[in-house]
Design a protein around this motif. Sequence first.
Motif, PDB file in Angstrom:
ATOM      1  N   HIS A  79      -7.340  -8.616   0.263  1.00  0.00           N
ATOM      2  CA  HIS A  79      -8.722  -8.743   0.345  1.00  0.00           C
ATOM      3  C   HIS A  79      -8.986  -9.292   1.949  1.00  0.00           C
ATOM      4  N   GLY A 107      -6.667  -1.997   2.231  1.00  0.00           N
ATOM      5  CA  GLY A 107      -8.163  -1.478   1.576  1.00  0.00           C
ATOM      6  C   GLY A 107      -7.625  -0.859   0.057  1.00  0.00           C
ATOM      7  N   ASP A 111      -8.802  -2.190  -3.311  1.00  0.00           N
ATOM      8  CA  ASP A 111      -9.455  -1.151  -4.114  1.00  0.00           C
ATOM      9  C   ASP A 111      -9.123  -0.959  -5.438  1.00  0.00           C
ATOM     10  N   ASP A 113      -6.508   1.064  -5.898  1.00  0.00           N
ATOM     11  CA  ASP A 113      -6.083   2.727  -5.524  1.00  0.00           C
ATOM     12  C   ASP A 113      -4.327   2.503  -5.572  1.00  0.00           C
TER      13      ASP A 113
END
Length: 205
Positions: A79, A107, A111, A113
Amino acid sequence: MATVITKFFDYGDEEVDYLRIVDGILGAAMVRMGKIERVIIPDLFSALVHAIVGQLISAKAAQTIWNRMQLTFGEVTPHNLAERSADDIQSCGVTMKKAVCIHNIAGMIADGDFNLDELHDLPDAEVIQRLTALNGIGKWTAEMLLLNAMERQDVVSWGDIAIRRGMMKLYGLHSITKEQFEVYRRTYSPYGSIASIYLWVISFE
């Protein structure tokens, strides 16, 4: 400055005794050197960033940049780094290519992913496969995560110039082929990581 938590790679007499039996030359060096404490970073994201920073530069230069990153960003978390720009990360001394890689991976993890924690449940080959699918992560970086964060026991990286140099010094070789390297790697198995810990130090002796 928020300091990343570290510990020593966990190994003991069983691994050392095994290596002494299967390789007398390495074994003699291990006896001479005593126990080597290898500092590792258990947090996978911090360790991955540390490995990316260390790609193709000296350990000393990598440590300088790593210290600067901790000073600049505080905690090295997905983060924290996802919220910064690649320019911010580059300002710590890494190349823009590395800065973009770190920012993008931060990121993806922030997120949801990409799940780094899932790697703990996977065999070494699959960890390497998952990580090298990410932009900017090659086999060496994945192997460093296996050894320097996950404490996997059997990592000897052909891509690590210091390990190759350590082998050459230990066995009195002027050069080393991939085939010769593989013979040594198989000899050390299943405790190749412990051999690597000694080979790194031998390379700088």
